[in-house]
Design an enzyme around this catalytic site. Structure first.
Site, PDB file in Angstrom:
ATOM      1  N   ASP A 121       0.818  -1.226   0.000  1.00 15.64           N
ATOM      2  CA  ASP A 121       0.000   0.000   0.000  1.00 15.64           C
ATOM      3  C   ASP A 121       0.849   1.273   0.000  1.00 15.64           C
ATOM      4  O   ASP A 121       0.360   2.339  -0.374  1.00 15.64           O
ATOM      5  CB  ASP A 121      -0.915   0.029   1.233  1.00 15.64           C
ATOM      6  CG  ASP A 121      -1.876  -1.143   1.280  1.00 15.64           C
ATOM      7  OD1 ASP A 121      -1.986  -1.853   0.266  1.00 15.64           O
ATOM      8  OD2 ASP A 121      -2.520  -1.345   2.323  1.00 15.64           O
ATOM      9  N   MET A 140      -5.387  -3.345  -4.386  1.00 15.06           N
ATOM     10  CA  MET A 140      -5.463  -2.993  -2.953  1.00 15.06           C
ATOM     11  C   MET A 140      -4.965  -1.566  -2.726  1.00 15.06           C
ATOM     12  O   MET A 140      -4.814  -0.792  -3.664  1.00 15.06           O
ATOM     13  CB  MET A 140      -4.646  -3.985  -2.145  1.00 15.06           C
ATOM     14  CG  MET A 140      -5.282  -5.346  -2.043  1.00 15.06           C
ATOM     15  SD  MET A 140      -4.259  -6.401  -0.993  1.00 15.06           S
ATOM     16  CE  MET A 140      -5.316  -7.818  -0.818  1.00 15.06           C
ATOM     17  N   ARG A 183      -5.917   0.041   0.471  1.00 13.84           N
ATOM     18  CA  ARG A 183      -6.694   0.538   1.593  1.00 13.84           C
ATOM     19  C   ARG A 183      -7.091   2.005   1.340  1.00 13.84           C
ATOM     20  O   ARG A 183      -7.667   2.287   0.323  1.00 13.84           O
ATOM     21  CB  ARG A 183      -5.887   0.384   2.879  1.00 13.84           C
ATOM     22  CG  ARG A 183      -6.767   0.162   4.072  1.00 13.84           C
ATOM     23  CD  ARG A 183      -5.995  -0.222   5.277  1.00 13.84           C
ATOM     24  NE  ARG A 183      -6.017  -1.652   5.491  1.00 13.84           N
ATOM     25  CZ  ARG A 183      -5.227  -2.273   6.334  1.00 13.84           C
ATOM     26  NH1 ARG A 183      -4.317  -1.620   7.000  1.00 13.84           N
ATOM     27  NH2 ARG A 183      -5.353  -3.559   6.499  1.00 13.84           N
ATOM     28  N   GLU A 219      -9.196  -0.311  -4.342  1.00 19.20           N
ATOM     29  CA  GLU A 219     -10.223  -0.986  -3.528  1.00 19.20           C
ATOM     30  C   GLU A 219     -10.926  -0.010  -2.585  1.00 19.20           C
ATOM     31  O   GLU A 219     -12.073  -0.200  -2.212  1.00 19.20           O
ATOM     32  CB  GLU A 219      -9.607  -2.126  -2.699  1.00 19.20           C
ATOM     33  CG  GLU A 219      -8.593  -1.642  -1.666  1.00 19.20           C
ATOM     34  CD  GLU A 219      -8.106  -2.719  -0.698  1.00 19.20           C
ATOM     35  OE1 GLU A 219      -8.532  -3.878  -0.802  1.00 19.20           O
ATOM     36  OE2 GLU A 219      -7.273  -2.377   0.175  1.00 19.20           O
ATOM     37  N   ARG A 244     -15.696  -6.306 -17.972  1.00 19.88           N
ATOM     38  CA  ARG A 244     -15.047  -7.411 -17.260  1.00 19.88           C
ATOM     39  C   ARG A 244     -14.228  -6.870 -16.090  1.00 19.88           C
ATOM     40  O   ARG A 244     -13.671  -5.764 -16.187  1.00 19.88           O
ATOM     41  CB  ARG A 244     -14.116  -8.178 -18.204  1.00 19.88           C
ATOM     42  CG  ARG A 244     -14.856  -9.124 -19.138  1.00 19.88           C
ATOM     43  CD  ARG A 244     -15.448 -10.262 -18.351  1.00 19.88           C
ATOM     44  NE  ARG A 244     -15.990 -11.315 -19.205  1.00 19.88           N
ATOM     45  CZ  ARG A 244     -16.688 -12.332 -18.745  1.00 19.88           C
ATOM     46  NH1 ARG A 244     -16.960 -12.429 -17.450  1.00 19.88           N
ATOM     47  NH2 ARG A 244     -17.137 -13.267 -19.554  1.00 19.88           N
ATOM     48  N   ARG A 258       0.668  -9.559  -3.419  1.00 21.00           N
ATOM     49  CA  ARG A 258       1.296  -9.716  -2.103  1.00 21.00           C
ATOM     50  C   ARG A 258       2.283 -10.878  -2.062  1.00 21.00           C
ATOM     51  O   ARG A 258       3.289 -10.804  -1.371  1.00 21.00           O
ATOM     52  CB  ARG A 258       0.206  -9.905  -1.038  1.00 21.00           C
ATOM     53  CG  ARG A 258      -0.608  -8.652  -0.798  1.00 21.00           C
ATOM     54  CD  ARG A 258      -0.778  -8.316   0.661  1.00 21.00           C
ATOM     55  NE  ARG A 258      -1.138  -9.420   1.496  1.00 21.00           N
ATOM     56  CZ  ARG A 258      -2.113  -9.394   2.418  1.00 21.00           C
ATOM     57  NH1 ARG A 258      -2.837  -8.296   2.559  1.00 21.00           N
ATOM     58  NH2 ARG A 258      -2.350 -10.414   3.178  1.00 21.00           N
TER      59      ARG A 258
HETATM   60  O1  F6P Z   1      -1.313  -5.184   3.468  1.00 27.81           O
HETATM   61  C1  F6P Z   1      -2.312  -4.207   3.304  1.00 27.81           C
HETATM   62  C2  F6P Z   1      -3.406  -4.754   2.522  1.00 27.81           C
HETATM   63  O2  F6P Z   1      -2.788  -5.282   1.399  1.00 27.81           O
HETATM   64  C3  F6P Z   1      -4.528  -3.799   2.126  1.00 27.81           C
HETATM   65  O3  F6P Z   1      -4.356  -3.162   0.932  1.00 27.81           O
HETATM   66  C4  F6P Z   1      -5.734  -4.712   2.102  1.00 27.81           C
HETATM   67  O4  F6P Z   1      -6.936  -4.012   2.284  1.00 27.81           O
HETATM   68  C5  F6P Z   1      -5.426  -5.634   3.235  1.00 27.81           C
HETATM   69  O5  F6P Z   1      -4.041  -5.795   3.223  1.00 27.81           O
HETATM   70  C6  F6P Z   1      -6.100  -6.980   3.186  1.00 27.81           C
HETATM   71  O6  F6P Z   1      -5.411  -7.860   4.016  1.00 27.81           O
HETATM   72  P1  F6P Z   1      -5.894  -9.160   4.771  1.00 27.81           P
HETATM   73  O7  F6P Z   1      -7.103  -9.672   4.100  1.00 27.81           O
HETATM   74  O8  F6P Z   1      -4.716 -10.055   4.677  1.00 27.81           O
HETATM   75  O9  F6P Z   1      -6.156  -8.723   6.190  1.00 27.81           O
END
Ligand code: F6P
Length: 380
Positions: A137, A179, A181, A231, A294, A303
């Protein structure tokens, strides 16, 4: 007397963590004669009833070749020993007791905002702790980039380009969700690097009539549209386009009404915004078939990647610096970071200041970010 250091890796896994571990162990072993033990599952392992079961002894020999490995060999957790509940249950004291019992003199770890906050709390209780920032992130202050970000960008851009090529061949609208956050770094850089027509980021709430009109214009002009969606993109429950879509689509209604689950640090569990936008675009653009739009969720594919050279180098440099601070200078309570080309450090408090995308609307628009004329903000 030789010092014994615990290594932990908390929060979401990412590329580069193992390079950090290998480097910290090597530096600590060779330069300072320290011994190391990895603690699986981060704070959950440290606060366990049977902490011995979570230990993985590490030395210069056992970390040979570890730099290239994906994710983290120490596994991870989002356990927070410092919630009100867990403080009442005595977890912080239990953790300190375990550390003493195991003969640990200090903690070196990787983490994002949440793990760094727990590291701060541990340090406040008098236990020497030094951290290295990691998260795809890229949302921690005191460093230009965190471990994992650069690898996620290069693979993410490649993946988004691939979906773009396919969308062009099929004359489709492609939504690629990533992702990040509440920070738009990942979406912004993947979007720009993959030549996206449009990018949405959490910092710029999306008013849907304008968004759909813009996608429609691109689709009309190019007969395809490639859009990267963060997201954490914020859309309003009361946006007239959503009000209409809620009536027409069960999926939109269900997703808008779903209450996101909350993790141990109070963060909502995100993901799925592109499924809403897919249906909204179909309705607003009057598309005959849902497959004209799509979606691809890159989510966790970014990750668990093997680290690119940038993250291996950063992990190695962070490992050396954290070992030098904790074992050489005998200091703690800091996070290492990179500023330009130089390795620097920041206090945990400094690191925890939010780092979101702050650039002028003019620049963001030029890069492809969608900027609404009005902004309402309720989801997520
Ligand atoms: O590591 C941060 C992150 O990748 C965010 O972007 C994402 O919302 C979150 O992890 C989701 O992580 P988990 O489902 O592993 O808790």
């Amino acid at each position: 007397m030789s010092r014994k250091i615990a290594l932990i890796t908390g929060g979401g896994d990412c590329p580069g963590i193992n390079a950090f571990l290998a480097s910290a162990v090597r530096r600590g072993n060779r330069e300072y004669g320290a011994s190391f033990v990895g603690v699986r599952n981060a704070f959950a392992g440290l606060a366990a009833d049977d902490p011995e079961k979570y230990l993985l002894p590490l030395d210069t020999e056992s970390v040979v070749g570890l730099e290239n490995r994906s994710s983290t060999i120490l596994e991870s957790s989002r356990f927070n020993p410092f919630t009100e509940d867990n403080i009442a249950k005595g977890y912080p004291e239990k953790m300190l007791k375990n550390l003493k019992h195991l003969g640990i003199d200090g903690v070196l770890g990787t983490g994002g905002n949440d793990t760094i906050l727990s590291a701060l709390r541990l340090e406040e209780r008098g236990f020497p702790t030094v951290m290295a920032p990691k998260s795809i992130d890229n949302d921690v202050s005191g460093t230009d980039v965190m471990l994992g970000f650069r690898t996620a960008i290069s693979f993410g851009a490649q993946a988004a380009r691939s979906t773009a090529d396919s969308a062009r061949a099929h004359r489709r609208i492609s939504l690629v969700e990533v992702m990040g956050r509440h920070a738009g770094w990942l979406a912004l850089e993947i979007g720009v690097a993959s030549g996206a027509d449009l990018i949405t980021i959490p910092e710029k709430p999306v008013e849907l009539a304008g968004f759909c009109a813009e996608v429609g214009r691109i689709y009309e002009e190019c007969r395809c549209a490639n859009i990267v969606i963060a997201e954490g993109t914020s859309i309003s429950y009361d946006d007239p386009v959503i009000v209409k879509a809620r009536k027409k689509s069960d999926v939109v209604r269900a997703l808008m009404e779903e209450t996101p689950e909350i993790d141990a640090f109070g963060n909502p569990k995100l993901g799925g915004i592109s499924q809403i936008l897919r249906r909204v675009l179909r309705i607003e653009l009057g598309l005959k078939k849902i497959e004209e739009v799509r979606t691809t969720d890159l989510g966790f594919t970014l990750r668990g990647l093997a680290p690119a050279a940038d993250d291996i180098i950063l992990g190695i440099r962070f490992g050396i610096k954290t070992a030098d601070i904790l074992l050489g200078e005998k200091r703690s309570g800091v996070m290492v970071g990179i500023n330009g080309l130089e390795i620097e450090e920041a206090s945990f408090e400094e690191a925890l200041k939010p780092k979101t995308v702050h650039r002028s609307d003019r620049e963001l628009q030029a890069l492809g970010v969608f900027i609404s004329s009005s902004s309402q903000n309720t989801r997520p």
